[in-house]
Write an enzyme that holds these catalytic residues in place. Structure first.
Site, PDB file in Angstrom:
ATOM      1  N   SER A   1     -13.585   2.541  -7.505  1.00  0.00           N
ATOM      2  CA  SER A   1     -14.715   2.808  -8.399  1.00  0.00           C
ATOM      3  C   SER A   1     -14.296   3.781  -9.495  1.00  0.00           C
ATOM      4  O   SER A   1     -14.782   3.700 -10.626  1.00  0.00           O
ATOM      5  CB  SER A   1     -15.912   3.343  -7.617  1.00  0.00           C
ATOM      6  OG  SER A   1     -15.515   4.369  -6.741  1.00  0.00           O
TER       7      SER A   1
ATOM      8  N   ASP B   1      -4.321   0.852  -9.468  1.00  0.00           N
ATOM      9  CA  ASP B   1      -5.765   0.621  -9.593  1.00  0.00           C
ATOM     10  C   ASP B   1      -6.171   0.366 -11.037  1.00  0.00           C
ATOM     11  O   ASP B   1      -6.856  -0.611 -11.347  1.00  0.00           O
ATOM     12  CB  ASP B   1      -6.549   1.834  -9.063  1.00  0.00           C
ATOM     13  CG  ASP B   1      -6.204   2.145  -7.629  1.00  0.00           C
ATOM     14  OD1 ASP B   1      -5.534   1.314  -6.993  1.00  0.00           O
ATOM     15  OD2 ASP B   1      -6.597   3.223  -7.148  1.00  0.00           O
TER      16      ASP B   1
ATOM     17  N   ALA C   1     -15.230   4.025  -1.785  1.00  0.00           N
ATOM     18  CA  ALA C   1     -14.936   3.255  -0.572  1.00  0.00           C
ATOM     19  C   ALA C   1     -13.548   2.635  -0.633  1.00  0.00           C
ATOM     20  O   ALA C   1     -13.229   1.734   0.137  1.00  0.00           O
ATOM     21  CB  ALA C   1     -15.995   2.169  -0.383  1.00  0.00           C
ATOM     22  N   GLY C   2     -12.729   3.085  -1.571  1.00  0.00           N
ATOM     23  CA  GLY C   2     -11.365   2.556  -1.642  1.00  0.00           C
ATOM     24  C   GLY C   2     -11.272   1.265  -2.434  1.00  0.00           C
ATOM     25  O   GLY C   2     -10.282   0.544  -2.345  1.00  0.00           O
ATOM     26  N   LEU C   3     -12.318   0.937  -3.209  1.00  0.00           N
ATOM     27  CA  LEU C   3     -12.253  -0.272  -4.040  1.00  0.00           C
ATOM     28  C   LEU C   3     -12.134   0.100  -5.520  1.00  0.00           C
ATOM     29  O   LEU C   3     -12.486  -0.668  -6.401  1.00  0.00           O
ATOM     30  CB  LEU C   3     -13.488  -1.156  -3.796  1.00  0.00           C
ATOM     31  CG  LEU C   3     -13.668  -1.660  -2.358  1.00  0.00           C
ATOM     32  CD1 LEU C   3     -14.942  -2.493  -2.229  1.00  0.00           C
ATOM     33  CD2 LEU C   3     -12.471  -2.486  -1.895  1.00  0.00           C
TER      34      LEU C   3
ATOM     35  N   GLU D   1       0.826  -1.217   0.000  1.00  0.00           N
ATOM     36  CA  GLU D   1       0.000   0.000   0.000  1.00  0.00           C
ATOM     37  C   GLU D   1       0.851   1.255   0.000  1.00  0.00           C
ATOM     38  O   GLU D   1       1.824   1.354   0.754  1.00  0.00           O
ATOM     39  CB  GLU D   1      -0.899  -0.026   1.235  1.00  0.00           C
ATOM     40  CG  GLU D   1      -2.271   0.553   1.006  1.00  0.00           C
ATOM     41  CD  GLU D   1      -3.069  -0.251  -0.022  1.00  0.00           C
ATOM     42  OE1 GLU D   1      -3.080   0.138  -1.203  1.00  0.00           O
ATOM     43  OE2 GLU D   1      -3.664  -1.262   0.367  1.00  0.00           O
ATOM     44  N   HIS D   2       0.434   2.180  -0.839  1.00  0.00           N
ATOM     45  CA  HIS D   2       1.130   3.466  -0.998  1.00  0.00           C
ATOM     46  C   HIS D   2       2.564   3.278  -1.457  1.00  0.00           C
ATOM     47  O   HIS D   2       3.442   4.060  -1.086  1.00  0.00           O
ATOM     48  CB  HIS D   2       1.088   4.287   0.312  1.00  0.00           C
ATOM     49  CG  HIS D   2      -0.234   4.962   0.509  1.00  0.00           C
ATOM     50  ND1 HIS D   2      -0.555   6.150  -0.091  1.00  0.00           N
ATOM     51  CD2 HIS D   2      -1.321   4.602   1.223  1.00  0.00           C
ATOM     52  CE1 HIS D   2      -1.793   6.506   0.256  1.00  0.00           C
ATOM     53  NE2 HIS D   2      -2.285   5.574   1.048  1.00  0.00           N
ATOM     54  N   ILE D   3       2.807   2.239  -2.233  1.00  0.00           N
ATOM     55  CA  ILE D   3       4.164   2.125  -2.778  1.00  0.00           C
ATOM     56  C   ILE D   3       4.164   2.015  -4.298  1.00  0.00           C
ATOM     57  O   ILE D   3       5.228   1.940  -4.901  1.00  0.00           O
ATOM     58  CB  ILE D   3       4.998   0.987  -2.130  1.00  0.00           C
ATOM     59  CG1 ILE D   3       4.309  -0.364  -2.246  1.00  0.00           C
ATOM     60  CG2 ILE D   3       5.320   1.310  -0.686  1.00  0.00           C
ATOM     61  CD1 ILE D   3       5.214  -1.521  -1.811  1.00  0.00           C
ATOM     62  N   ASP D   4       2.987   2.035  -4.905  1.00  0.00           N
ATOM     63  CA  ASP D   4       3.011   1.988  -6.384  1.00  0.00           C
ATOM     64  C   ASP D   4       3.673   3.243  -6.949  1.00  0.00           C
ATOM     65  O   ASP D   4       4.325   3.194  -7.976  1.00  0.00           O
ATOM     66  CB  ASP D   4       1.617   1.742  -6.986  1.00  0.00           C
ATOM     67  CG  ASP D   4       0.566   2.774  -6.635  1.00  0.00           C
ATOM     68  OD1 ASP D   4       0.762   3.562  -5.692  1.00  0.00           O
ATOM     69  OD2 ASP D   4      -0.486   2.793  -7.319  1.00  0.00           O
TER      70      ASP D   4
HETATM   71  C1  GLA Z   1      -5.065   4.827  -4.379  1.00  0.00           C
HETATM   72  C2  GLA Z   1      -4.251   5.112  -5.635  1.00  0.00           C
HETATM   73  C3  GLA Z   1      -3.267   3.981  -5.930  1.00  0.00           C
HETATM   74  C4  GLA Z   1      -2.443   3.614  -4.712  1.00  0.00           C
HETATM   75  C5  GLA Z   1      -3.334   3.438  -3.484  1.00  0.00           C
HETATM   76  C6  GLA Z   1      -2.553   3.248  -2.233  1.00  0.00           C
HETATM   77  O1  GLA Z   1      -5.912   3.750  -4.586  1.00  0.00           O
HETATM   78  O2  GLA Z   1      -5.097   5.308  -6.750  1.00  0.00           O
HETATM   79  O3  GLA Z   1      -2.453   4.338  -7.029  1.00  0.00           O
HETATM   80  O4  GLA Z   1      -1.435   4.553  -4.492  1.00  0.00           O
HETATM   81  O5  GLA Z   1      -4.201   4.540  -3.302  1.00  0.00           O
HETATM   82  O6  GLA Z   1      -1.822   2.072  -2.286  1.00  0.00           O
END
Ligand code: GLA
Length: 387
Positions: A130, A174, A126-128, A34-37
């Protein structure tokens, strides 16, 4: 997934014609990384069976009529219009559509109009993902012949829409997962090289459950862009001492060069999270699910304490999930500040798990969580009248 059959009547009512194609675009859940892309790391997302179903009838003129079942709203515009985007972060669902179409226009793709119906069972915001789901869907529907065999380009163009016209400086994860997902496979994505390989998503006697905190996400965009800027600043300093090509590959020992506590914490998360992803992949391949679970929880702790993108609600979900006998790990997933968690739970304990976590979560937050047991599916596709 909402089935095409359930939408045919509404399509006819709205547009007085019959669709000529249907598509499905999945959401995504990130298992770990998470948060490393955006720091050149490895991530491990999957495309999920919650997503957006679209019915479309192409037109011979340039009019676009688009009906959203979720918002019960029709939007109409012409491809020839100059597109304007909502300001002050008050984004409308059609902004995502126009952002993607604008990218296609910028690439000189010839665009005719269409009548389109959209229906989603993916919780919005919701963080999925959309937003990635709608962006990839629009690009794919309007330029299918090209993107069908150029799915990396699809992900990059959809990311471009999000960054340029929506204003979130997101990484590639994503859009990549939504464009390239594969049934029952987790995607190990190397974000530095934009290359990927699939790892069988074999969870043995466990399954992962998605838990939506239903906490409205706040400040996500500004905090997200702030985290990116902090990482860039940290890497600029670290580069003087370390030969790594990106923050995730910096040697842990080099962290000692960072005097600023915040930059230290952010970098520590990025470096160790990247290692956790590879650890999880190895563990998955060996069927060592306890290790997978442990790494998920470690990831959450790091996102909470070092990266500071969790919140009380997500912490409560992880706390009660990991205290449940039968759950071997849990973490927030996605950008954070609200949104969803995932938990790895013994298949025969899922019902009890859901009622336990639901009860505890409401006691502690007065909110009510939603739970989803999903399948891992292919990326965006033409349903080809099979449904
Ligand atoms: C969001 C961003 C992704 C990624 C995540 C965290 O979903 O769109 O690129 O950075 O946060 O991992």
């Amino acid at each position: 997934m909402i089935s095409v059959n359930d939408l045919k009547d509404t399509f006819f009512q709205q547009f007085n014609c019959v669709k000529d194609a249907a598509y499905f675009s999945p959401g995504r859940v990130n298992l770990i990384g998470e948060h490393i892309d955006y720091n050149g790391g490895f991530v491990l997302p999957v495309a999920i069976s919650l997503g957006i179903t679209a019915l479309i009838k192409k037109r011979n003129d340039t009019t676009v009529r688009m009906y959203s079942c979720d918002f019960n709203e029709m939007v109409q515009f012409s491809m020839d219009d100059e597109f304007h985007f909502s300001e002050n972060k008050k984004l409308h669902w059609s902004d995502y559509v126009k952002a993607m179409l604008q990218v296609l226009k910028d690439k000189q793709v010839t665009l005719l109009g269409a009548d389109i119906l959209l229906a989603s069972d993916l919780p919005l915001g919701a963080g999925l993902s959309s937003s990635a789901a709608i962006e990839c869907l629009i690009a794919f529907m309007f330029n299918e012949t090209f993107y069908e065999n150029n799915r990396v380009a699809l992900a990059i163009d959809a990311q471009h829409a999000e960054r340029t016209y929506i204003g979130v400086q997101c990484g590639i994860m994503d859009q990549f997962a939504v464009a390239n997902g594969k049934t029952n496979q987790a995607m190990l994505l190397n974000c530095a090289e934009i290359s990927h390989q699939f790892i069988p998503a074999n969870f043995g006697e466990y399954q992962f459950i998605i838990i939506n905190s239903n906490k409205p996400r706040s400040l996500t965009e500004s905090k997200y862009n702030e985290r990116r800027a902090e990482c860039e600043q940290a890497f600029k300093l670290l580069k003087k001492y370390d030969i790594a090509e990106n923050l995730c590959n910096v040697h842990v020992i080099s962290l000692a060069y960072l005097e600023d506590d915040i930059l230290y914490q952010r970098s520590k998360h990025a470096i160790l999270e990247n290692q956790r992803v590879l650890h999880v992949v190895q563990a998955l391949e060996k069927g060592a699910l306890e290790i997978v679970g442990e790494q998920l929880t470690e990831s959450h702790i790091s996102l909470d304490t070092d990266y500071e993108v969790s919140c009380h609600e997500l912490n409560m979900i992880v706390h009660y999930s990991t205290h449940f006998d039968g759950c071997i790990g849990a973490r927030m997933t996605g950008a954070g500040f609200g949104g969803c968690c995932i938990a790895l739970v013994k298949k025969d304990r899922t019902k009890k798990f859901i009622s336990y976590v639901a009860k505890k979560y409401t006691e502690k937050t007065s909110l009510s969580a939603s739970f989803y047991e999903v399948n891992i599916v292919d990326g965006v596709k033409n349903l080809d009248d099979k449904f």
